[in-house]
Design a protein around this motif. Sequence first.
Motif, PDB file in Angstrom:
ATOM      1  N   GLN A   3       0.849  -1.188   0.000  1.00  0.00           N
ATOM      2  CA  GLN A   3       0.000   0.000   0.000  1.00  0.00           C
ATOM      3  C   GLN A   3       0.886   1.238   0.000  1.00  0.00           C
ATOM      4  O   GLN A   3       1.928   1.272   0.632  1.00  0.00           O
ATOM      5  CB  GLN A   3      -0.906   0.011   1.243  1.00  0.00           C
ATOM      6  CG  GLN A   3      -1.894  -1.141   1.297  1.00  0.00           C
ATOM      7  CD  GLN A   3      -1.316  -2.383   1.955  1.00  0.00           C
ATOM      8  OE1 GLN A   3      -0.192  -2.364   2.399  1.00  0.00           O
ATOM      9  NE2 GLN A   3      -2.092  -3.442   1.996  1.00  0.00           N
ATOM     10  N   GLN A   4       0.470   2.260  -0.729  1.00  0.00           N
ATOM     11  CA  GLN A   4       1.200   3.515  -0.770  1.00  0.00           C
ATOM     12  C   GLN A   4       0.210   4.658  -0.541  1.00  0.00           C
ATOM     13  O   GLN A   4      -0.205   5.343  -1.468  1.00  0.00           O
ATOM     14  CB  GLN A   4       1.934   3.689  -2.103  1.00  0.00           C
ATOM     15  CG  GLN A   4       3.000   2.630  -2.346  1.00  0.00           C
ATOM     16  CD  GLN A   4       3.739   2.870  -3.638  1.00  0.00           C
ATOM     17  OE1 GLN A   4       3.721   3.955  -4.173  1.00  0.00           O
ATOM     18  NE2 GLN A   4       4.382   1.839  -4.136  1.00  0.00           N
ATOM     19  N   PRO A   5      -0.222   4.855   0.712  1.00  0.00           N
ATOM     20  CA  PRO A   5      -1.240   5.868   0.976  1.00  0.00           C
ATOM     21  C   PRO A   5      -0.754   7.272   0.668  1.00  0.00           C
ATOM     22  O   PRO A   5       0.406   7.595   0.860  1.00  0.00           O
ATOM     23  CB  PRO A   5      -1.505   5.696   2.479  1.00  0.00           C
ATOM     24  CG  PRO A   5      -0.292   5.029   3.013  1.00  0.00           C
ATOM     25  CD  PRO A   5       0.248   4.174   1.915  1.00  0.00           C
ATOM     26  N   ARG A   6      -1.630   8.073   0.139  1.00  0.00           N
ATOM     27  CA  ARG A   6      -1.326   9.469  -0.153  1.00  0.00           C
ATOM     28  C   ARG A   6      -2.142  10.364   0.785  1.00  0.00           C
ATOM     29  O   ARG A   6      -3.157   9.967   1.355  1.00  0.00           O
ATOM     30  CB  ARG A   6      -1.688   9.809  -1.601  1.00  0.00           C
ATOM     31  CG  ARG A   6      -0.958   8.960  -2.644  1.00  0.00           C
ATOM     32  CD  ARG A   6       0.548   9.252  -2.605  1.00  0.00           C
ATOM     33  NE  ARG A   6       1.212   8.810  -3.820  1.00  0.00           N
ATOM     34  CZ  ARG A   6       1.749   7.620  -3.975  1.00  0.00           C
ATOM     35  NH1 ARG A   6       1.662   6.736  -2.995  1.00  0.00           N
ATOM     36  NH2 ARG A   6       2.352   7.293  -5.094  1.00  0.00           N
ATOM     37  N   VAL A   7      -1.682  11.581   0.931  1.00  0.00           N
ATOM     38  CA  VAL A   7      -2.418  12.546   1.732  1.00  0.00           C
ATOM     39  C   VAL A   7      -3.458  13.205   0.842  1.00  0.00           C
ATOM     40  O   VAL A   7      -3.127  13.817  -0.167  1.00  0.00           O
ATOM     41  CB  VAL A   7      -1.458  13.603   2.317  1.00  0.00           C
ATOM     42  CG1 VAL A   7      -2.225  14.578   3.178  1.00  0.00           C
ATOM     43  CG2 VAL A   7      -0.362  12.936   3.127  1.00  0.00           C
ATOM     44  N   THR A   8      -4.723  13.061   1.197  1.00  0.00           N
ATOM     45  CA  THR A   8      -5.813  13.614   0.402  1.00  0.00           C
ATOM     46  C   THR A   8      -6.624  14.576   1.251  1.00  0.00           C
ATOM     47  O   THR A   8      -6.569  14.544   2.474  1.00  0.00           O
ATOM     48  CB  THR A   8      -6.742  12.494  -0.096  1.00  0.00           C
ATOM     49  OG1 THR A   8      -7.389  11.905   1.041  1.00  0.00           O
ATOM     50  CG2 THR A   8      -5.950  11.416  -0.829  1.00  0.00           C
ATOM     51  N   ASP A 425      12.896  11.099  -4.468  1.00  0.00           N
ATOM     52  CA  ASP A 425      11.599  11.457  -5.047  1.00  0.00           C
ATOM     53  C   ASP A 425      10.634  12.071  -4.045  1.00  0.00           C
ATOM     54  O   ASP A 425       9.423  11.980  -4.198  1.00  0.00           O
ATOM     55  CB  ASP A 425      10.958  10.223  -5.712  1.00  0.00           C
ATOM     56  CG  ASP A 425      10.787   9.055  -4.757  1.00  0.00           C
ATOM     57  OD1 ASP A 425      11.109   9.198  -3.564  1.00  0.00           O
ATOM     58  OD2 ASP A 425      10.322   7.993  -5.217  1.00  0.00           O
ATOM     59  N   SER A 426      11.165  12.702  -3.015  1.00  0.00           N
ATOM     60  CA  SER A 426      10.347  13.468  -2.072  1.00  0.00           C
ATOM     61  C   SER A 426      11.138  14.707  -1.683  1.00  0.00           C
ATOM     62  O   SER A 426      12.326  14.818  -2.017  1.00  0.00           O
ATOM     63  CB  SER A 426      10.007  12.613  -0.844  1.00  0.00           C
ATOM     64  OG  SER A 426      11.183  12.209  -0.175  1.00  0.00           O
ATOM     65  N   PRO A 427      10.520  15.660  -0.997  1.00  0.00           N
ATOM     66  CA  PRO A 427      11.244  16.891  -0.676  1.00  0.00           C
ATOM     67  C   PRO A 427      12.562  16.635   0.045  1.00  0.00           C
ATOM     68  O   PRO A 427      12.656  15.768   0.922  1.00  0.00           O
ATOM     69  CB  PRO A 427      10.255  17.639   0.227  1.00  0.00           C
ATOM     70  CG  PRO A 427       8.917  17.173  -0.239  1.00  0.00           C
ATOM     71  CD  PRO A 427       9.099  15.721  -0.575  1.00  0.00           C
ATOM     72  N   ALA A 428      13.579  17.388  -0.336  1.00  0.00           N
ATOM     73  CA  ALA A 428      14.916  17.311   0.275  1.00  0.00           C
ATOM     74  C   ALA A 428      15.386  18.737   0.536  1.00  0.00           C
ATOM     75  O   ALA A 428      16.242  19.258  -0.188  1.00  0.00           O
ATOM     76  CB  ALA A 428      15.878  16.557  -0.635  1.00  0.00           C
ATOM     77  N   ASP A 749       5.919  13.714   2.338  1.00  0.00           N
ATOM     78  CA  ASP A 749       6.375  12.670   1.429  1.00  0.00           C
ATOM     79  C   ASP A 749       5.142  11.904   0.979  1.00  0.00           C
ATOM     80  O   ASP A 749       4.524  11.192   1.770  1.00  0.00           O
ATOM     81  CB  ASP A 749       7.364  11.744   2.150  1.00  0.00           C
ATOM     82  CG  ASP A 749       7.814  10.579   1.274  1.00  0.00           C
ATOM     83  OD1 ASP A 749       7.327  10.450   0.130  1.00  0.00           O
ATOM     84  OD2 ASP A 749       8.651   9.786   1.748  1.00  0.00           O
ATOM     85  N   ASP A 750       4.786  12.011  -0.279  1.00  0.00           N
ATOM     86  CA  ASP A 750       3.548  11.416  -0.774  1.00  0.00           C
ATOM     87  C   ASP A 750       3.530   9.890  -0.715  1.00  0.00           C
ATOM     88  O   ASP A 750       2.484   9.281  -0.888  1.00  0.00           O
ATOM     89  CB  ASP A 750       3.278  11.867  -2.214  1.00  0.00           C
ATOM     90  CG  ASP A 750       2.807  13.303  -2.290  1.00  0.00           C
ATOM     91  OD1 ASP A 750       2.392  13.832  -1.243  1.00  0.00           O
ATOM     92  OD2 ASP A 750       2.858  13.892  -3.375  1.00  0.00           O
ATOM     93  N   HIS A 751       4.673   9.272  -0.492  1.00  0.00           N
ATOM     94  CA  HIS A 751       4.720   7.816  -0.426  1.00  0.00           C
ATOM     95  C   HIS A 751       4.422   7.289   0.971  1.00  0.00           C
ATOM     96  O   HIS A 751       4.299   6.080   1.161  1.00  0.00           O
ATOM     97  CB  HIS A 751       6.102   7.311  -0.858  1.00  0.00           C
ATOM     98  CG  HIS A 751       6.491   7.745  -2.236  1.00  0.00           C
ATOM     99  ND1 HIS A 751       7.198   8.898  -2.482  1.00  0.00           N
ATOM    100  CD2 HIS A 751       6.263   7.177  -3.438  1.00  0.00           C
ATOM    101  CE1 HIS A 751       7.391   9.021  -3.783  1.00  0.00           C
ATOM    102  NE2 HIS A 751       6.836   8.002  -4.385  1.00  0.00           N
ATOM    103  N   ALA A 752       4.343   8.181   1.962  1.00  0.00           N
ATOM    104  CA  ALA A 752       4.261   7.763   3.362  1.00  0.00           C
ATOM    105  C   ALA A 752       2.893   8.066   3.956  1.00  0.00           C
ATOM    106  O   ALA A 752       2.203   8.993   3.511  1.00  0.00           O
ATOM    107  CB  ALA A 752       5.345   8.476   4.174  1.00  0.00           C
ATOM    108  N   PRO A 753       2.475   7.314   4.963  1.00  0.00           N
ATOM    109  CA  PRO A 753       1.220   7.617   5.652  1.00  0.00           C
ATOM    110  C   PRO A 753       1.229   9.054   6.193  1.00  0.00           C
ATOM    111  O   PRO A 753       2.187   9.459   6.869  1.00  0.00           O
ATOM    112  CB  PRO A 753       1.189   6.598   6.797  1.00  0.00           C
ATOM    113  CG  PRO A 753       2.078   5.489   6.357  1.00  0.00           C
ATOM    114  CD  PRO A 753       3.152   6.128   5.524  1.00  0.00           C
TER     115      PRO A 753
END
Length: 800
Positions: A3-8, A425-428, A749-753
């Motif tokens: 599962q790769q939940p996104r923040v919606t 592939d997430s903010p750095a 990070d869109d890949h993380a809960p």
Amino acid sequence: MPQQPRVTPTELRQGAGTKGGIGESTLRPDGTLKVTGEFAYASDMWHEDMLWGHTLRSTVAHAEIRSIDTSEALATPGVYAVLTYDDLPTGVTHYGLEVQDTPVLAHGRVRHHGEPVALIAADHPETARRAAAKIRVDYAELPLVTDEASATAPGAPLLHEGRDDHHSGHVPHPNILHRQPIVRGDAAAAAARADVIVSGEYYFGMQDQAFLGPESGLAVPAEDGGVDLYVATQWLHSDLRQIAPVLGLPPEKVRMTLSGVGGAFGGREDLSMQIHGCLLALRTGKPVKIVYNRFESFFGHVHRHPARLWYEHGATRDGKLTHMRCRIVLDGGAYASASPAVVGNAASLSVGPYVVDDVDIEALALYTNNPPCGAMRGFGAVQACFAYEAQMDKVAKALDMDPVEFRQRNAMSQGTIMPTGQSVDSPAPVAELLRRVKARPMPPEQQWTTAGQAPDVRALPGGLSNTTHGEGVVRGVGYAVGIKNVGFSEGFDDYSTARVRIEVIGGEPVAVVHTAMAEVGQGGITVHAQIARTELGVSQVTIIPADTRVGSAGSTSASRQTYMTGGAVKNTCEHVRERVLEMGRRRFGSYHPAWATAELLLEGGKVVTDGGEVLADLVDVLGDEAVDMELEFRHRPTEPFDLRTGQGFGHVQYSFAAHRAVVEVDTELGLVKVVELAVAQDVGKALNPLSVIGQIQGGTTQGLGVAVMEEIIVDPKTARVRNPSFTDYLIPTILDTPTIPVDVLELADDHAPYGLRGIGEAPTLSSTPAVLAAIRQATGLALNRAPVRPEHLTGTGPAA
């Protein structure tokens, strides 16, 4: 599929009307008990008719065991059992996190000072200790392996002869446990384009986790021939996997429950008393409690790897890095523990949070007769950060550039390609973190009073020792930034499990959350309750104590628990919520069209539409029924690093922190006072802001400790530990801890809960080199080792 939940927007709205959800600084249920001394730790456990266990440990680091005579110990009144290797019940005699090379009890020879040799169970702890002193062990000492030279020299003693593990086929010598090269681009060609080239060799000392609650546990034999073990650990199911085969029992007959844990920091990932307590309990038929004293604790767990690191960087005149070459040698000690994974982290993160296209990297871990080393907060990245940040200051100085500006000019950002070929592939926000710590107002300088008297001595180097009144005290400022991976890497099947139940109790909807997560002080149980309140819209949440009746939650390490077990709780709650809403649609769908057409949420104990219209009470939806589900959660897959090139998608997520250290140094006495350690860190989403700040300040303080005081001293001639006590192994007290202002960024990070990032380790990386940079600025000394000792500052001792 993972599962790769996104923040919606729906997620942000879900549970908004329920108090105590994510984003709030809810108080920890165990906090007051710990502060008042009422919390029950593992060492507080008691059982009727209980015996006390004790471990006899080797007094030498490398020796053949010629004989063990236990007769006098067995004859001691009050002694119920004495066990050696020959008394083990099965043919499974070794264990280990990854490589099963650690003997339950020494057989044939001992490989490090303090290795377990025999076990005693007695009716009183002092009786057990006296009996242990009566055991006669005849040792024939063997040549020592203590460093790379002695480990790989022609004719060197092989510490694990005939080893046949999955690392042995790719290492150049059997005493090298694991080796990971990383090659990208052409470092040699890039060096030719550099206007300046700077190199350095660095040494990082052996640090202890120094948790305050010693290793302890209680093993209780059961009527079915199994055993119930109550223990302070970091990973219940990993313990179970290693314990059951040695006992010759099926896993279902070894029932494990987490007891109160007094800190961990990686030191409880490996087994300590677990197998020993169970062996004694099954042999005697009585409950057996084992509690290490502080002296034994130093031998009962692994430590942070000491390291030697050689680095070379090149840069152009305009401040762009051209290449990096490095070699990192980690001392793994006598047994493997987590060393292979530490090597992987040290190698893959050795460049730091910078853009360098051409690299040539080698990292390796040795087998030696020094104390075993394994997991500790930061896990390989700490040692690398100390070296590459010292290099950044050196290169900046060679270019006559501001050290922060130089770092910002080379800082990675989202989309940067790591030396392993993996895209970030997430903010750095590396440059932004540096900007924030640099822009923070400086702490005020110490001022002499009008009467010419010194300021409060507690604020000066030496503190209450009153060793200086300000004479020869110089202020220095230093900066550092680090990168740390989150979660298990290199293709490890990292998953976590959560069981969630919702039902009506006493006329109120109540959620029950059950995981095997080890609460070691990080606040995970608080976060799990917050997640359940948010996802299920209920106020009352019960957290069941962690045990092996539920699926594995993985280890409380690698900054992974909020991501992984928090993700499992979230994932399970979401499925429970859908089941509850389906129940509501069946019962009440005919009464209101919104049941079929609107986005439905649970909040405040009610079912509401996304517009806020209340459709039903949860009590009415559930009635006499309960919804109970247990589900696993996995993050996106990773892959092993190529053993030749080091390329591969090895890490799940990266976290970043930056520090500015302000120190005052008495250059005549060699004393250091850290005045302030300002930190900025991106946490993705602060699920509990108060806990986030606590984690960042705690990690910062541990980094401070290894910068100026913490080191296990091993005698190079005997490989014996010289300072196994808190009298001689110093850790920071409140008087040593500076002001630690925290600046928290939340870049999802869109890949993380919830978009979160693991946070516990990153601040441990950069605090150490920031303090060293500040001391260098104050003194003008090179200081290539951590910790810094007074003799390094006064010229009375070697720098490394």
